[in-house]
Design an enzyme around this catalytic site. Structure first.
Site, mmCIF file in Angstrom:
data_model
loop_
_atom_site.group_PDB
_atom_site.id
_atom_site.type_symbol
_atom_site.label_atom_id
_atom_site.label_comp_id
_atom_site.label_asym_id
_atom_site.label_seq_id
_atom_site.Cartn_x
_atom_site.Cartn_y
_atom_site.Cartn_z
ATOM 1 N N TYR A 164 70.088 12.641 -6.634
ATOM 2 C CA TYR A 164 69.041 13.290 -5.822
ATOM 3 C C TYR A 164 68.586 12.652 -4.576
ATOM 4 O O TYR A 164 68.757 12.847 -3.499
ATOM 5 C CB TYR A 164 68.008 13.843 -6.717
ATOM 6 C CG TYR A 164 68.412 14.928 -7.727
ATOM 7 C CD1 TYR A 164 68.761 16.023 -7.413
ATOM 8 C CD2 TYR A 164 68.721 14.234 -9.138
ATOM 9 C CE1 TYR A 164 69.484 16.814 -8.495
ATOM 10 C CE2 TYR A 164 69.150 15.119 -9.921
ATOM 11 C CZ TYR A 164 69.531 16.378 -9.771
ATOM 12 O OH TYR A 164 69.959 17.294 -10.682
ATOM 13 N N PRO A 214 67.679 24.850 -6.120
ATOM 14 C CA PRO A 214 68.006 26.254 -6.698
ATOM 15 C C PRO A 214 66.884 27.376 -6.341
ATOM 16 O O PRO A 214 65.818 26.937 -6.072
ATOM 17 C CB PRO A 214 68.233 26.131 -8.062
ATOM 18 C CG PRO A 214 68.398 24.571 -8.150
ATOM 19 C CD PRO A 214 67.511 23.813 -7.172
ATOM 20 N N HIS A 222 65.129 19.988 -6.665
ATOM 21 C CA HIS A 222 66.134 19.702 -8.036
ATOM 22 C C HIS A 222 65.689 18.385 -8.657
ATOM 23 O O HIS A 222 66.100 17.925 -9.605
ATOM 24 C CB HIS A 222 67.187 19.803 -7.783
ATOM 25 C CG HIS A 222 67.931 20.266 -8.696
ATOM 26 N ND1 HIS A 222 67.691 20.253 -10.245
ATOM 27 C CD2 HIS A 222 69.310 20.858 -8.828
ATOM 28 C CE1 HIS A 222 68.474 20.668 -10.924
ATOM 29 N NE2 HIS A 222 69.436 21.142 -10.276
ATOM 30 N N SER A 264 76.148 27.154 -13.820
ATOM 31 C CA SER A 264 75.052 26.761 -14.961
ATOM 32 C C SER A 264 74.592 28.302 -15.519
ATOM 33 O O SER A 264 74.272 29.067 -14.830
ATOM 34 C CB SER A 264 73.786 26.182 -14.264
ATOM 35 O OG SER A 264 72.998 25.711 -15.306
#
Length: 644
Positions: free
Chosen positions: A121, A134, A358, A570
């Site tokens: 990240y 997301p 995220h 996912s």
């Protein structure tokens, strides 16, 4: 939920008031000013949870070779097998790295946590928009006009603050997977954190759980104006829904016209945003305002109407675009602060959803908050609170924007519009059946759905591909995810069989069941800390940290094939019609997120228009056809079996 090694990131960072490592231990301390004087119940089991294990080296290498078989030609596999076996021989580098990694694990609560936050990240230099963050679509609402918009927004805020009360009081129930309690750290982080841009790496800010100055305000953005809004009275009581509505009315009244879209800067590549941030922070007025945003509970985006005039799937796709990127510089992309961990988005025309950064969280905590919030709203009058006292009016945040930053904003407009144009997405509600049917066949719904993705890709491209599925490792302290790895020898055999007219229905059913069973076994391995990807990642990072030569295993082209996830997926289940989604992680790939419900399956497929190989809508339709074909195959198999 996602993000994978294809996103590049940073060495563990310091936040404004301490480090993330220190923060995790603070989570277990009593919170000053709350009703309890004991460790928060939701975090009471943290220190008793097992630590993430380091798998045995030979075990991981054997699994890795098995995982490569459906992805490589025979010649490629033979060459890679030599490299992998040499890596694990006594006296070779693999054994040395394994010992070093085991030593690291003995010294840390979680050997992976710091590395993963950094590399997956914070060191990433791409924009967080689409490439990392997301989004989530909530059921569309039928209100109209600004009054309906802020009335619903005030209900959403009330439900989220009710959830936050359980976090603050330590009464949020611990989540379990079977008999295993899950690490609850993320549930605390979601409502009080923010990402901060840096030149070579970003950092994160979070309030420690024992901080007496935990956030009492949210940020509201309307027409690009940014407001700080206290959602608690002077004595600590939550504002009730009517009071929140009145406060939002004030915000709207003070921001009737569009202003400079400062928030667009957060949609930029991280180096560009970091440089602009540095310039902004030189002035005290900007520093105060930026820190007010970073220290808030969440951001509420009150969006202007968009062209949601189409019906059905087209309207749903437009709403999804509004949630993940705002629609572009002429619409609502400037009405965002993309660095904030949680942004709730309420459109003027009934489009509702959220976006989350995220770095500190996966999807389940977000869905948990939203499921609770929608239940809270549905209860209606039973949730009414007494009015809070001594309410502070909303405060419009002030900025003095230098000319260089204004130029950056103009550049950000062009870049976000290009990204919006490039993202291809398709929202879907598959109504033919849901997880109840799959369970009736004594099969795993998740494995069944994943197998449909494999079949769809095989039918579309005539080959298989490396596929990522997020598997939770939350049974371990401060753990996050592992790649389940959905492309298997068994899934490839099934995909080939479905196009082979010479095979009987019974043979195809047997191959389907074997593929589903293999996926279920890999899921269990991932959840138990026995996956492949994170272990290999740890070995590679150990070599880098020790300034050793990168082993041949990681320079091998087969490793690049394995890490190139043409399908990134996912499962994020929710009891309401909530659909989470994200962008592809490679230029020629698909992003697929799904919510299996009893009698339907919600899923969103994303791709990039710049890739000539991918088309989100066509692939989504192919998935639906594959689901139906697999369903019919099982029924045909059952009929044949009953006749025997």
């Amino acid at each position: 939920m996602l993000r994978h090694l294809t996103l590049k990131m940073v060495k563990h960072s310091r936040n404004i008031r301490g480090t993330v490592e220190k923060f995790s231990s603070d989570l277990l301390s009593p919170v000053k000013g709350t009703k309890t004087d004991h460790p928060a119940r939701m975090l009471a089991l943290q220190k008793t949870m097992p630590q993430l294990p380091v798998p045995a080296l030979n075990q991981t290498l054997e699994k890795y070779l098995i995982a490569l078989k459906p992805l490589l030609s025979e010649e490629e596999y033979v060459e890679t097998e030599k490299i992998v076996k040499k890596f694990g021989l006594p006296g070779y580098i693999g054994r040395q790295l394994q010992v070093m990694l085991e030593n690291r694990a003995a010294e840390k609560t979680n050997w992976l946590d710091e590395w993963w936050l950094d590399k997956a990240y914070l060191e990433g230099r791409m924009p967080v928009v689409v490439h990392s963050s997301p989004a989530l679509i909530l059921p569309a609402q039928d209100y109209s006009g600004i009054q309906g918009q802020i009335r619903y927004a005030s209900k959403l805020l009330s439900g989220i603050l009710d959830y936050k009360t359980m976090i603050d009081d330590g009464t949020l129930p611990i989540q379990y997977h079977g008999k295993d309690p899950k690490c609850m750290k993320q549930y605390y982080l979601v409502l009080n954190s923010c990402r901060i841009p840096g030149k070579g790496r970003d950092s994160v800010f979070s309030h420690p759980a024992n901080d007496p100055y935990r956030p009492k305000h949210i940020i509201v953005i309307h027409n690009n104006h940014i407001f700080s809004l206290d959602v608690y009275g002077k004595n600590g009581e939550r504002l009730n829904t009517l009071q929140l509505f009145k406060q939002l009315e004030r915000v709207v009244g003070e921001s009737a016209h569009l202003t400079t879209p400062l928030g667009l800067l957060t949609s930029e590549s991280r180096p560009v945003w970091a440089q602009a941030y540095k310039q902004l922070m030189k002035k005290k007025i900007n520093k105060r305002s930026l820190e007010e945003i970073q220290k808030s509970i969440l951001v509420l985006c009150l969006d202007q109407p968009m062209l949601h005039t189409a019906d059905g799937g087209a309207r749903a796709d437009l709403c999804a675009g509004q949630m993940i990127h705002g629609g572009g510089s002429k619409w609502n992309s400037g009405n965002r602060w993309f660095d904030k961990t949680l942004q709730m988005i309420v459109g003027a025309d009934g489009a509702v959803g959220c976006l989350y950064e995220h770095a500190l969280a996966e999807g389940p905590p977000i869905v948990s908050i939203l499921d609770h919030t929608l239940d809270y709203i549905a209860k209606g009058p039973s949730t009414r609170l007494l009015p809070a006292t001594s309410i502070t009016p909303p405060r419009k945040l002030q900025f003095d924007i230098p000319a260089s930053v204004m130029a950056d904003i103009e550049g950000a407009k062009e870049n976000i519009d290009s990204l919006v144009e490039d993202l291809d997405l398709s929202t879907n509600i598959f109504k033919s059946f849901g997880k109840n049917f799959v369970k009736s066949q004594r099969l795993s719904p998740d494995a069944f759905i994943q197998l449909s993705f494999q079949l769809a890709y095989f039918r579309t491209f005539g080959q298989t591909c490396s596929t990522y599925e997020t598997g939770s490792t939350k049974k371990f302290q401060e753990a996050r995810t592992e790649n389940i790895g959905c492309c298997t020898i068994e899934s490839l055999a099934f995909c080939k069989a479905m196009g082979d007219a010479s095979l009987t229905t019974g043979s195809k059913v047997e191959l389907l069941k074997k593929a589903v069973a293999r996926h279920s076994a890999k899921t269990r391995e991932a959840m138990n800390g026995e996956g492949i990807d994170r272990h290999l990642f740890g070995l590679k990072l150990t070599a880098l940290e020790k300034r050793m030569n990168i082993p041949d295993l990681f320079m091998d082209s087969s490793y690049q094939v394995y890490m190139h996830h043409n399908i990134s997926t996912s499962q994020v289940p929710g009891k309401h019609e909530l659909t989470l989604f994200f962008g592809p992680v490679v230029p020629d790939g698909f992003g697929i997120c799904y919510n299996p419900q009893p009698d339907q399956i919600l899923y969103v497929v994303t791709a990039f228009n710049s890739s000539p190989e991918t088309n989100a809508k066509e692939f989504a339709q192919c998935i639906g056809k594959c689901l139906v074909d697999m369903h019919d195959l099982l029924l045909q198999g059952s009929v044949l079996k009953s006749k025997l």
